[in-house]
Design a protein around this motif. Structure first.
Motif, PDB file in Angstrom:
ATOM      1  N   PHE A  62       0.856  -1.173   0.000  1.00  0.00           N
ATOM      2  CA  PHE A  62       0.000   0.000   0.000  1.00  0.00           C
ATOM      3  C   PHE A  62       0.898   1.232   0.000  1.00  0.00           C
ATOM      4  CE2 PHE A  62      -4.459  -0.806   1.960  1.00  0.00           C
ATOM      5  CZ  PHE A  62      -4.669  -1.890   1.126  1.00  0.00           C
ATOM      6  N   ALA A  63       0.646   2.158  -0.890  1.00  0.00           N
ATOM      7  CA  ALA A  63       1.343   3.438  -0.873  1.00  0.00           C
ATOM      8  C   ALA A  63       0.317   4.510  -0.525  1.00  0.00           C
ATOM      9  CB  ALA A  63       1.977   3.732  -2.221  1.00  0.00           C
ATOM     10  N   VAL A  64       0.541   5.217   0.579  1.00  0.00           N
ATOM     11  CA  VAL A  64      -0.388   6.254   1.027  1.00  0.00           C
ATOM     12  C   VAL A  64       0.408   7.520   1.267  1.00  0.00           C
ATOM     13  CG1 VAL A  64      -2.187   6.877   2.657  1.00  0.00           C
ATOM     14  CG2 VAL A  64      -1.745   4.463   2.167  1.00  0.00           C
ATOM     15  N   ALA A  65       0.003   8.607   0.657  1.00  0.00           N
ATOM     16  CA  ALA A  65       0.690   9.889   0.816  1.00  0.00           C
ATOM     17  C   ALA A  65      -0.333  10.973   1.129  1.00  0.00           C
ATOM     18  CB  ALA A  65       1.468  10.250  -0.445  1.00  0.00           C
ATOM     19  N   SER A  66       0.078  11.926   1.944  1.00  0.00           N
ATOM     20  CA  SER A  66      -0.787  13.037   2.314  1.00  0.00           C
ATOM     21  C   SER A  66      -0.049  14.345   2.071  1.00  0.00           C
ATOM     22  CB  SER A  66      -1.197  12.912   3.791  1.00  0.00           C
ATOM     23  OG  SER A  66      -1.964  14.021   4.205  1.00  0.00           O
ATOM     24  N   PHE A  67      -0.803  15.347   1.612  1.00  0.00           N
ATOM     25  CA  PHE A  67      -0.239  16.661   1.298  1.00  0.00           C
ATOM     26  C   PHE A  67      -1.160  17.742   1.859  1.00  0.00           C
ATOM     27  CE2 PHE A  67       0.684  13.647  -2.059  1.00  0.00           C
ATOM     28  CZ  PHE A  67       2.050  13.742  -2.217  1.00  0.00           C
ATOM     29  N   SER A  68      -0.554  18.870   2.202  1.00  0.00           N
ATOM     30  CA  SER A  68      -1.365  20.013   2.611  1.00  0.00           C
ATOM     31  C   SER A  68      -2.078  20.588   1.405  1.00  0.00           C
ATOM     32  CB  SER A  68      -0.477  21.083   3.239  1.00  0.00           C
ATOM     33  OG  SER A  68       0.295  21.730   2.230  1.00  0.00           O
ATOM     34  N   SER A  69      -2.991  21.530   1.631  1.00  0.00           N
ATOM     35  CA  SER A  69      -3.727  22.141   0.527  1.00  0.00           C
ATOM     36  C   SER A  69      -2.809  22.896  -0.426  1.00  0.00           C
ATOM     37  CB  SER A  69      -4.800  23.079   1.068  1.00  0.00           C
ATOM     38  OG  SER A  69      -4.203  24.115   1.838  1.00  0.00           O
ATOM     39  N   ALA A  70      -1.611  23.248   0.048  1.00  0.00           N
ATOM     40  CA  ALA A  70      -0.647  23.925  -0.814  1.00  0.00           C
ATOM     41  C   ALA A  70       0.290  22.950  -1.515  1.00  0.00           C
ATOM     42  CB  ALA A  70       0.176  24.923  -0.002  1.00  0.00           C
ATOM     43  N   GLY A  71       0.190  21.654  -1.184  1.00  0.00           N
ATOM     44  CA  GLY A  71       1.040  20.655  -1.813  1.00  0.00           C
ATOM     45  C   GLY A  71       2.256  20.275  -1.003  1.00  0.00           C
ATOM     46  N   THR A  72       2.365  20.750   0.247  1.00  0.00           N
ATOM     47  CA  THR A  72       3.491  20.363   1.098  1.00  0.00           C
ATOM     48  C   THR A  72       3.287  18.942   1.614  1.00  0.00           C
ATOM     49  OG1 THR A  72       3.736  22.654   1.804  1.00  0.00           O
ATOM     50  CG2 THR A  72       4.802  20.965   3.160  1.00  0.00           C
ATOM     51  N   PRO A  73       4.302  18.060   1.512  1.00  0.00           N
ATOM     52  CA  PRO A  73       4.124  16.694   2.002  1.00  0.00           C
ATOM     53  C   PRO A  73       3.838  16.657   3.505  1.00  0.00           C
ATOM     54  CG  PRO A  73       6.053  16.845   0.580  1.00  0.00           C
ATOM     55  CD  PRO A  73       5.604  18.250   0.850  1.00  0.00           C
ATOM     56  N   VAL A  74       2.881  15.828   3.906  1.00  0.00           N
ATOM     57  CA  VAL A  74       2.583  15.572   5.308  1.00  0.00           C
ATOM     58  C   VAL A  74       3.193  14.241   5.720  1.00  0.00           C
ATOM     59  CG1 VAL A  74       0.750  15.230   7.019  1.00  0.00           C
ATOM     60  CG2 VAL A  74       0.467  16.934   5.202  1.00  0.00           C
ATOM     61  N   PHE A  75       2.942  13.191   4.950  1.00  0.00           N
ATOM     62  CA  PHE A  75       3.596  11.901   5.181  1.00  0.00           C
ATOM     63  C   PHE A  75       3.513  11.060   3.917  1.00  0.00           C
ATOM     64  CE2 PHE A  75      -0.792  10.730   6.325  1.00  0.00           C
ATOM     65  CZ  PHE A  75      -0.934   9.529   5.643  1.00  0.00           C
ATOM     66  N   GLY A  76       4.350  10.050   3.841  1.00  0.00           N
ATOM     67  CA  GLY A  76       4.283   9.028   2.807  1.00  0.00           C
ATOM     68  C   GLY A  76       4.627   7.694   3.440  1.00  0.00           C
ATOM     69  N   GLU A  77       3.705   6.728   3.360  1.00  0.00           N
ATOM     70  CA  GLU A  77       3.901   5.445   4.024  1.00  0.00           C
ATOM     71  C   GLU A  77       3.693   4.304   3.036  1.00  0.00           C
ATOM     72  OE1 GLU A  77       4.884   4.842   7.033  1.00  0.00           O
ATOM     73  OE2 GLU A  77       4.627   6.767   8.058  1.00  0.00           O
ATOM     74  N   ALA A  78       4.602   3.328   3.073  1.00  0.00           N
ATOM     75  CA  ALA A  78       4.437   2.070   2.358  1.00  0.00           C
ATOM     76  C   ALA A  78       4.080   1.010   3.392  1.00  0.00           C
ATOM     77  CB  ALA A  78       5.716   1.688   1.618  1.00  0.00           C
ATOM     78  N   LEU A  79       2.920   0.354   3.222  1.00  0.00           N
ATOM     79  CA  LEU A  79       2.361  -0.502   4.259  1.00  0.00           C
ATOM     80  C   LEU A  79       2.084  -1.907   3.723  1.00  0.00           C
ATOM     81  CD1 LEU A  79      -0.348   2.020   5.514  1.00  0.00           C
ATOM     82  CD2 LEU A  79       1.944   1.700   6.478  1.00  0.00           C
ATOM     83  N   GLN A  80       2.286  -2.890   4.590  1.00  0.00           N
ATOM     84  CA  GLN A  80       1.868  -4.273   4.332  1.00  0.00           C
ATOM     85  C   GLN A  80       0.868  -4.640   5.434  1.00  0.00           C
ATOM     86  OE1 GLN A  80       2.364  -6.152   1.855  1.00  0.00           O
ATOM     87  NE2 GLN A  80       4.144  -5.360   0.782  1.00  0.00           N
ATOM     88  N   PRO A  81      -0.427  -4.364   5.229  1.00  0.00           N
ATOM     89  CA  PRO A  81      -1.386  -4.486   6.337  1.00  0.00           C
ATOM     90  C   PRO A  81      -1.490  -5.883   6.945  1.00  0.00           C
ATOM     91  CG  PRO A  81      -2.305  -3.191   4.548  1.00  0.00           C
ATOM     92  CD  PRO A  81      -1.044  -3.778   4.034  1.00  0.00           C
ATOM     93  N   LEU A  82      -1.317  -6.943   6.129  1.00  0.00           N
ATOM     94  CA  LEU A  82      -1.391  -8.303   6.642  1.00  0.00           C
ATOM     95  C   LEU A  82      -0.029  -8.987   6.691  1.00  0.00           C
ATOM     96  CD1 LEU A  82      -4.620  -9.651   4.854  1.00  0.00           C
ATOM     97  CD2 LEU A  82      -4.393  -8.638   7.131  1.00  0.00           C
ATOM     98  N   GLY A  83       1.026  -8.241   6.384  1.00  0.00           N
ATOM     99  CA  GLY A  83       2.351  -8.835   6.360  1.00  0.00           C
ATOM    100  C   GLY A  83       2.589  -9.707   5.149  1.00  0.00           C
ATOM    101  N   LEU A  84       1.723  -9.632   4.145  1.00  0.00           N
ATOM    102  CA  LEU A  84       1.878 -10.409   2.914  1.00  0.00           C
ATOM    103  C   LEU A  84       2.560  -9.552   1.854  1.00  0.00           C
ATOM    104  CD1 LEU A  84      -1.654 -12.088   2.825  1.00  0.00           C
ATOM    105  CD2 LEU A  84       0.490 -13.076   3.642  1.00  0.00           C
ATOM    106  N   PRO A  85       3.235 -10.181   0.885  1.00  0.00           N
ATOM    107  CA  PRO A  85       4.102  -9.407  -0.015  1.00  0.00           C
ATOM    108  C   PRO A  85       3.420  -8.812  -1.237  1.00  0.00           C
ATOM    109  CG  PRO A  85       4.423 -11.729  -0.399  1.00  0.00           C
ATOM    110  CD  PRO A  85       3.458 -11.626   0.750  1.00  0.00           C
TER     111      PRO A  85
END
Length: 310
Positions: A62-85
């Motif tokens: 899973f790739a999840v990224a968040s940005f402010s309304s101006a486009g400034t990065p808030v976070f970017g996370e790569a996730l394996q929710p079930l630990g599967l590849p």
């Protein structure tokens, strides 16, 4: 979408020109050089923008990224929710408190036929929300099917979460409804799950993910989903399904709760409900059938927009 092996989000003005106040030239990126792809985007409180998709090639997260309304990065996370590849995020919504809900699927390998549908909720800082099912993750597999994917998510005004997707074994378009805490709503469908057929001739296309790829909440709490329907023969129709607030099919909607249009080599990939109650779906033309990878088009496919009187 994706560009140069990076996830990107672009903001346009009302005139469809790049919004130069957003990011760089109207665009922001995340997961550069990592085969990042954004499959969905949503806007939350204060104009915060969240995008979800995949990162990686053979093994994906899973790739999840968040940005402010101006486009400034808030976070970017790569996730394996079930630990599967092999995890793919397909839909996203942002709750009024800033929590981010992601719909998708996860499995042990891209070459196995067994998928679990996933709903994941993150806090506004990108961490798992432990108040959601105790872990931030809900996994669901439709009984009897090998492949379940949740492809779109919408939020009800009462805090409940609705997701729509695919059960290949039916094939069915499925809708699940969860409480704000991540439990299945027993008042909806059968144990929180409702299903309507998404195909008529399974033998033509036994393993393709035919079902829902968009979802919305219409008037009276009705739930509407859009996607693809296997026609008789090998043709695919764009489809819209309607469920009542309790999960029963809206029998007055089309035929048995489904409208199939446009027909023959179309598939719907997104759904929106206009202020006047009409339904708008967007998708693509199918260039080869059966389509084993819906809504991931090639260069010869066309796009379409359809509006239905709600």
């Amino acid at each position: 979408g994706t560009s140069g092996a990076a996830m990107f989000v672009q903001r346009l003005t009302a005139g469809l020109a790049p919004d130069w106040s957003f990011g760089s030239g109207g665009r922001v990126t995340a997961f550069g050089g990592q085969s990042g792809v954004a499959n969905a985007v949503a806007v939350g409180p204060g104009g915060v923008i969240a995008a979800a998709g995949t990162v990686g090639t053979d093994n994906t997260s899973f790739a999840v990224a968040s940005f402010s309304s101006a486009g400034t990065p808030v976070f970017g996370e790569a996730l394996q929710p079930l630990g599967l590849p092999y995890a793919v995020a397909e839909g996203i919504a942002v709750q009024p408190n800033g929590a981010i809900v992601i719909a998708g699927r996860d499995q042990g390998s891209p070459y196995y036929a067994f998928f679990n549908g996933l709903l994941v909720r993150l806090n506004a800082n990108g961490s798992y929300d432990g108040s959601f099912n105790g872990s931030g993750v809900v996994s669901y597999h439709y009984p009897g099917g090998g492949y379940t994917s949740l492809n779109a998510v919408a939020l009800q005004n009462n805090g409940e979460i609705v997701a729509a997707g695919v059960d290949v074994g039916g094939p069915n378009a499925i809708v699940v409804r969860l409480s704000a805490g991540g439990g299945f709503d027993p008042s909806f469908g059968s144990g929180g799950v409702a299903a309507l057929p998404s195909g008529q001739n399974v033998s033509n296309n036994p393993g393709a993910p035919i079902g829902a790829y968009g979802v919305g909440i219409a008037g009276g709490g009705r739930i509407v989903a859009a996607g693809n329907f296997e026609n008789t023969g090998t043709a695919t129709d764009a489809a819209v399904w309607a469920f009542g607030a309790g999960g029963a099919p809206e029998t007055a909607f089309g035929s048995g709760g489904v409208v199939r249009a446009p027909t023959n080599s179309y598939e719907a990939c997104a759904l929106a409900i206009a202020p006047d109650g009409s339904l708008v779906s967007a998708g693509d033309t199918v260039t080869s059938e059966p389509d084993m990878n819906p809504c991931a088009v090639n260069g010869s496919a066309g796009g379409f927009i359809a509006r239905y009187i709600g």
